[in-house]
Design a protein around this motif. Sequence first.
Motif, PDB file in Angstrom:
ATOM      1  N   CYS A 134       4.137  -4.697   3.204  1.00 14.44           N
ATOM      2  CA  CYS A 134       4.407  -3.466   3.943  1.00 14.44           C
ATOM      3  C   CYS A 134       3.588  -2.319   3.398  1.00 14.44           C
ATOM      4  CB  CYS A 134       5.897  -3.121   3.858  1.00 14.44           C
ATOM      5  SG  CYS A 134       6.440  -2.750   2.168  1.00 14.44           S
ATOM      6  N   PHE A 135       3.640  -1.210   4.157  1.00 14.37           N
ATOM      7  CA  PHE A 135       3.121   0.070   3.694  1.00 14.37           C
ATOM      8  C   PHE A 135       4.315   0.920   3.272  1.00 14.37           C
ATOM      9  CE2 PHE A 135      -0.763  -0.045   6.760  1.00 14.37           C
ATOM     10  CZ  PHE A 135      -1.253  -1.129   6.065  1.00 14.37           C
ATOM     11  N   GLN A 136       4.205   1.569   2.139  1.00 15.11           N
ATOM     12  CA  GLN A 136       5.276   2.441   1.679  1.00 15.11           C
ATOM     13  C   GLN A 136       5.004   3.866   2.134  1.00 15.11           C
ATOM     14  OE1 GLN A 136       5.516   1.889  -2.551  1.00 15.11           O
ATOM     15  NE2 GLN A 136       6.796   0.061  -2.376  1.00 15.11           N
ATOM     16  N   CYS A 137       5.811   4.332   3.079  1.00 13.03           N
ATOM     17  CA  CYS A 137       5.694   5.687   3.591  1.00 13.03           C
ATOM     18  C   CYS A 137       7.092   6.278   3.737  1.00 13.03           C
ATOM     19  CB  CYS A 137       5.014   5.706   4.964  1.00 13.03           C
ATOM     20  SG  CYS A 137       3.306   5.169   4.952  1.00 13.03           S
ATOM     21  N   GLN A 138       7.169   7.575   3.822  1.00 16.27           N
ATOM     22  CA  GLN A 138       8.417   8.260   4.120  1.00 16.27           C
ATOM     23  C   GLN A 138       8.177   9.210   5.276  1.00 16.27           C
ATOM     24  OE1 GLN A 138       9.963  10.186   0.651  1.00 16.27           O
ATOM     25  NE2 GLN A 138      10.800   8.296  -0.228  1.00 16.27           N
ATOM     26  N   GLY A 139       8.921   8.994   6.354  1.00 11.01           N
ATOM     27  CA  GLY A 139       8.823   9.908   7.478  1.00 11.01           C
ATOM     28  C   GLY A 139       7.594   9.737   8.334  1.00 11.01           C
ATOM     29  N   GLY A 140       7.017   8.548   8.361  1.00  9.05           N
ATOM     30  CA  GLY A 140       5.891   8.301   9.247  1.00  9.05           C
ATOM     31  C   GLY A 140       4.553   8.273   8.537  1.00  9.05           C
ATOM     32  N   TRP A 141       3.500   8.310   9.336  1.00 10.59           N
ATOM     33  CA  TRP A 141       2.139   8.160   8.836  1.00 10.59           C
ATOM     34  C   TRP A 141       1.604   9.489   8.291  1.00 10.59           C
ATOM     35  CZ3 TRP A 141      -0.782   3.527   9.259  1.00 10.59           C
ATOM     36  CH2 TRP A 141      -0.132   2.488   9.913  1.00 10.59           C
ATOM     37  N   PRO A 142       1.108   9.502   7.034  1.00 13.98           N
ATOM     38  CA  PRO A 142       0.528  10.732   6.474  1.00 13.98           C
ATOM     39  C   PRO A 142      -0.978  10.812   6.688  1.00 13.98           C
ATOM     40  CG  PRO A 142       0.761   9.125   4.732  1.00 13.98           C
ATOM     41  CD  PRO A 142       1.198   8.434   6.007  1.00 13.98           C
ATOM     42  N   THR A 143      -1.465  10.213   7.788  1.00 11.44           N
ATOM     43  CA  THR A 143      -2.919  10.131   8.033  1.00 11.44           C
ATOM     44  C   THR A 143      -3.227  10.692   9.416  1.00 11.44           C
ATOM     45  OG1 THR A 143      -2.587   7.875   8.866  1.00 11.44           O
ATOM     46  CG2 THR A 143      -3.210   8.113   6.542  1.00 11.44           C
ATOM     47  N   PRO A 144      -3.129  11.995   9.605  1.00 13.28           N
ATOM     48  CA  PRO A 144      -3.235  12.566  10.955  1.00 13.28           C
ATOM     49  C   PRO A 144      -4.575  12.379  11.618  1.00 13.28           C
ATOM     50  CG  PRO A 144      -3.295  14.292   9.280  1.00 13.28           C
ATOM     51  CD  PRO A 144      -2.930  13.027   8.571  1.00 13.28           C
ATOM     52  N   ASN A 145      -5.641  12.139  10.831  1.00 14.05           N
ATOM     53  CA  ASN A 145      -6.974  12.014  11.408  1.00 14.05           C
ATOM     54  C   ASN A 145      -7.517  10.593  11.364  1.00 14.05           C
ATOM     55  OD1 ASN A 145      -7.354  14.845  12.017  1.00 14.05           O
ATOM     56  ND2 ASN A 145      -7.473  15.171   9.807  1.00 14.05           N
ATOM     57  N   LEU A 146      -6.642   9.632  11.159  1.00 12.50           N
ATOM     58  CA  LEU A 146      -7.069   8.230  11.123  1.00 12.50           C
ATOM     59  C   LEU A 146      -7.681   7.847  12.460  1.00 12.50           C
ATOM     60  CD1 LEU A 146      -7.008   5.777   9.174  1.00 12.50           C
ATOM     61  CD2 LEU A 146      -4.939   5.023  10.365  1.00 12.50           C
ATOM     62  N   LEU A 183       0.865  -1.168   0.000  1.00 14.27           N
ATOM     63  CA  LEU A 183       0.000   0.000   0.000  1.00 14.27           C
ATOM     64  C   LEU A 183       0.904   1.221   0.000  1.00 14.27           C
ATOM     65  CD1 LEU A 183      -2.281  -2.010   0.859  1.00 14.27           C
ATOM     66  CD2 LEU A 183      -3.183  -0.148   2.240  1.00 14.27           C
ATOM     67  N   SER A 184       0.751   2.056  -0.990  1.00 13.63           N
ATOM     68  CA  SER A 184       1.655   3.186  -1.144  1.00 13.63           C
ATOM     69  C   SER A 184       1.001   4.486  -0.693  1.00 13.63           C
ATOM     70  CB  SER A 184       2.098   3.306  -2.610  1.00 13.63           C
ATOM     71  OG  SER A 184       2.898   4.441  -2.788  1.00 13.63           O
ATOM     72  N   PHE A 185       1.676   5.146   0.257  1.00 15.02           N
ATOM     73  CA  PHE A 185       1.242   6.460   0.717  1.00 15.02           C
ATOM     74  C   PHE A 185       2.156   7.552   0.155  1.00 15.02           C
ATOM     75  CE2 PHE A 185      -0.386   3.472   3.752  1.00 15.02           C
ATOM     76  CZ  PHE A 185      -1.622   3.963   4.108  1.00 15.02           C
ATOM     77  N   ILE A 186       2.924   7.197  -0.881  1.00 15.22           N
ATOM     78  CA  ILE A 186       3.913   8.102  -1.453  1.00 15.22           C
ATOM     79  C   ILE A 186       3.505   8.469  -2.867  1.00 15.22           C
ATOM     80  CG2 ILE A 186       6.333   8.393  -2.075  1.00 15.22           C
ATOM     81  CD1 ILE A 186       6.996   6.221  -0.045  1.00 15.22           C
TER      82      ILE A 186
END
Length: 629
Positions: A404-416, A377-380
């Motif tokens: 895995c989840f593809q992220c850079q620098g942590g979770w980009p979902t602040p309101n999850l 799952l890509s968050f990039i």
Amino acid sequence: MPVQIGRLKSLKQLNAFVVGRSTGSSIGELREFPQLKRKLAILKLQNVVDARDALQANLKDKKDIKELELAWGAEDPDDSQKEKDVLDKLHPCINIEILTIRFYGGTNFPNWLGDSSFSNLQVMHLSDCSYCWSLPPVGRLPSLKELCIERMKSVKMIGVEFYGRNGASLIQPFQSLEKLKFMEMAEWEEWVHASGDEYGQDFPRLQELNLTNCPKLSRSLPCHLPCLKKLTVSGCEVLHDEGANATTTSSLNYRSLEELEIEGGCQKGLLSLLVEIGNFVDIQCLPNRNCLQRLSLWNCPMLSSFPKDGLPTTLTTLYMQDCKILEFLPDEMLAKLTSLESLWIRNSCDSLRNFPVSIFPKLKKLDIRGCENLETLSFIEEGVNENLSHLRELYIDDCPNLMCFQCQGGWPTPNLNEFTVRECKNFKSLPEGIHTLTALRLLEVNDLPNLESFAEGGLPPNIRDLCIRSCERLRAPVVKYWELERLDSLKWFLIGGSILETLLKEHLLPTTLRILVISECRSIQVLPGEGEGLQHLTSLQALQIDACDNLQFLPREGLQHLTSLQELYITWCPNIQFLPEEGLPPSLSLLEIYNCSALEKRYQNKTGKDWAKISHIPCIKINDQVIII
């Protein structure tokens, strides 16, 4: 006291009139209630002997009655003409607003039914009138908004009489109708439409049309429904659009349609109305529509592609289930779905390997289950984390190749708010920094046998519900990083696996915990006790011990110190021999034992060896037997 219906001449308000067999009366009993309402129900009208009694009831003058259920019995009528005479003479006041007729045994309806003088009638329900071969001219009713017709077994054709047209009359039929339902019309074959330039449209304001279980209906739907928003077609296997071939349905004009539910193998001619499709086994390509908001595809095993020009940008919800060979849209087409808020992919799109979460800026809910070949799952997006501030729910289940989840620098979902990942046997790691998700309330990490660690910086501080189970590679040292004891908001915790012993022995659970579920701890034979274990959980209200196959003993004293405990569940633990010797806390109000053979025998109601030790508990449930003390 039995009375004749003809004696009710002065009746103004009545909320129930029940007709039953009696002696000395041709009609039955009148049952009056202390608080009279504006509803009248006359039931068991098959017991009427003389139709003249119905005439003497003079229902025409009962002006305060707004709603007339008239019902016969389910049995076959003795005299269909008599039943028609009775219904004819039960002509209600023209002020009524709701009319229901059930189990009427006449072959046709009396003239008053459908008369335009019923100017206030808004809702009509005709049910189980099995001997009527035609429908009344209800199209004349100027205020009718809802019409439901069901189980009219003798109706084979619905023609122009349904619309209430007399000769050259130019009266607009169904001028107020908003909801129309035909349900379980077993013999209905043909629906003749009365549209024409001189008459206008058949249903100018219809918003919902429901055709359910009409297996012989084969003629087309009405061509022009300018206000239709929802169309439901279920169990109408031979229904088709006469003007359509396999690729076009240009004869249908449903420009305002927002939702279409089709189930049970209806013909392909309805596909251009696509919003929801079910049980289509031979569809290979989907047409496009520019007004869709909700698209749901399920059980379409031969569906292989979306429209070549993509899906409409108005789409807010996309649901796919059991569409295995469906090719997911390429990124450039996905990027156009700027309004998409909810996305479900279940047991579909086998070719999908990388899912670009970051491509949907307004996505609120993502639910992916049974995607066999999904790997990441890509968050990039182009090397930069997208801020997916709208994402509230993320659910991943049964994706065996997800790693895995593809992220850079942590979770980009602040309101999850809710996050679940389960039954992904190759899943190895979660992104770092899960403790930054301050909005997270539910976290489930379940059946991930290759997950070695996560939440090294701690768990989200405001989490309320937490599940960590069947993650065999998680080891005791990792648990200390979670800082569970600091989670004052945690109220429900389900824990399974070898890390349980560490949590209990080192008192790592928060004292504010209210519900604890210990599940599938198959290696544990004895729960820790005597200064360790559960006794510090003084706020615990419910405890469940589930599917711990080798567990033999509960802590001798640990449960007695749980002074707030109200509910105790012990389920699927066949080797537990007995409850704690020191007894259970006096606060306990419910004890449930299920599929625990040794306990069931020992604590059986009144006859068990240790029944006296639990007989003070107000409610005890052993398997399916409930015992209230």
